[in-house]
Design an enzyme around this catalytic site. Structure first.
Site, short mmCIF file in Angstrom:
data_model
loop_
_atom_site.label_atom_id
_atom_site.label_comp_id
_atom_site.label_asym_id
_atom_site.label_seq_id
_atom_site.Cartn_x
_atom_site.Cartn_y
_atom_site.Cartn_z
N HIS A 88 34.14 40.72 54.25
CA HIS A 88 35.31 41.26 53.58
C HIS A 88 35.34 42.80 53.65
O HIS A 88 36.22 43.39 54.28
CB HIS A 88 35.30 40.83 52.10
CG HIS A 88 35.09 39.37 51.89
ND1 HIS A 88 36.02 38.43 52.27
CD2 HIS A 88 34.07 38.67 51.32
CE1 HIS A 88 35.59 37.22 51.95
NE2 HIS A 88 34.40 37.34 51.37
N ASP A 102 32.31 47.91 44.25
CA ASP A 102 31.58 47.20 43.19
C ASP A 102 30.29 46.65 43.81
O ASP A 102 30.08 45.46 43.89
CB ASP A 102 32.45 46.08 42.58
CG ASP A 102 32.97 45.08 43.60
OD1 ASP A 102 33.05 45.42 44.80
OD2 ASP A 102 33.29 43.94 43.21
C1 BDR Z 1 35.69 40.58 47.58
O1 BDR Z 1 35.09 40.21 46.33
C2 BDR Z 1 33.77 40.66 46.26
O2 BDR Z 1 32.90 39.62 45.93
C3 BDR Z 1 33.41 41.20 47.61
O3 BDR Z 1 32.56 42.33 47.51
C4 BDR Z 1 34.73 41.55 48.23
O4 BDR Z 1 35.12 42.87 47.90
C5 BDR Z 1 35.94 39.32 48.38
O5 BDR Z 1 36.81 38.47 47.71
CA CA Z 2 33.52 44.42 46.94
#
Ligand code: BDR
Ligand code: CA
Length: 328
Positions: free
Chosen positions: A243, A12
């Site tokens: 992340h 995303d």
């Molecule tokens: C996840 O949520 C999104 O905002 C980031 O891209 C990551 O995949 C972290 O909680």
């Molecule tokens: Ca993400």
């Protein structure tokens, strides 16, 4: 010489998604065969635009991008997280518009097609809400026997959530899809906030990216300026969690977990305060996590080494692989 493994990336895009994508493009152990987008940080359509533009900048516009689900399995897309990733999802950085457009197939169809094209070798990395993966399981019930690994950035095992006290964003955006993915007949590696919040990219790392002669590394450094401002309120200094690139690196095998028990895991799909929580059965903690019959979810809780140096070092190889262009 190791043959790179085929990868399907579901994302995303998103600042940390952009880092994960660039990491996979740079890794000698990965060959990205297709990318699907899903609504999360931004809509699936904006995520696809960002992905196409990043691929073009990295001279990788031969990688197909498929538009995935706009809405979660239940309910509607909530508009994304501009306060974390910027209105355009990439921290307000403006990229040249790629000539390529999205594939005719959907993201779920692409995943199924790639699983059949690379049976027993395709690695799936999901770094957004799991709607497309759940849809692919519906389209092809044999999917679990076709792919070799599934790595999901998502959840919070023992750590607090980042959307609610217990729910992490990717799971919270589509708990029903996450529940289906964790219940399917495959082994999933879950990369939760427990380990991604403990893997921090510092300002010195960002400066290294900005100083690179690779335009891809430079734009990642620029995007991170926006991301760092969000995380400054959390960590008390300009820096960020990592992340999505950490999930990519674990999937590639370039980074090793030090504690990663294989346990039973479920997702709370109720409408109560626990909605979106990943319930990982970590009761084996005090016994050193003995094997659990029927458990399929490997929950990464800590790493053997600090991830940031490896991430930056890998991204800086784009300097040699990509087309260096002048700054400005
Ligand atoms: C996840 O949520 C999104 O905002 C980031 O891209 C990551 O995949 C972290 O909680
Ligand atoms: Ca993400």
């Amino acid at each position: 010489m190791t043959t790179p493994s085929p990868f399907y990336l579901d994302c995303d895009t998103g600042i940390d998604d952009a880092l994960a994508l660039a990491y996979l493009l740079a890794s000698p152990f990965a060959c990205v065969k297709g990318i699907g987008t899903v609504s999360g940080n931004v809509s699936a359509a904006v995520g696809a635009r960002n992905t196409l533009d990043l691929l073009a900048l990295a001279s990788s516009d031969d990688v197909p991008v498929a538009l995935g689900a706009h809405d979660p399995l239940a309910g509607s897309f909530n508009g994304g997280a501009p306060w974390v990733h910027g209105e355009n999802g990439i921290g307000g950085v403006s990229l040249p518009t790629a000539a390529a457009s999205v594939a005719e197939e959907s993201a779920a169809e692409m995943l199924v097609r790639l699983a059949h094209s690379y049976p027993g070798t395709l690695r799936v990395v999901a770094i957004g809400p799991l709607t497309n993966i759940a849809e692919a399981l519906r389209l092809e019930p044999a999917l679990p026997s076709l792919v070799v690994s599934v790595t999901v950035m998502g959840g919070a095992a023992l750590a607090p959530g980042n959307i609610t006290p217990v729910a992490e964003a990717n799971i919270w955006h589509d708990p029903e899809a996450a529940a289906l993915v964790l219940a399917a007949d495959w082994d999933v590696t879950l990369v939760p906030l427990d380990v991604t919040m403990a893997s921090v990219l510092e300002e010195t790392h960002r400066q290294s990216l900005l100083a690179s002669s690779s335009r891809v590394a430079q734009v990642l450094g620029e995007m991170l300026g926006y991301y760092f401002r969000f995380y400054e309120d959390i960590y008390g200094r300009p820096c960020s969690a990592m992340h999505d690139p950490l999930a990519a690196a674990l999937a590639v095998g370039a980074v090793k977990a030090s504690v990663a028990p294989v346990v039973r895991a479920a997702v709370d799909t109720s409408e109560g305060a626990g909605r979106g929580q990943t319930i990982c059965d970590l009761r084996g903690l005090y016994a050193g996590y003995p094997p659990v019959a029927g458990a399929r979810c490997r929950v990464v809780l800590s790493l053997e080494e600090d991830f940031a140096p490896h991430l930056v070092e890998t991204l800086l190889t784009l300097e040699r692989a990509g087309q260096p262009v002048p700054v400005g």
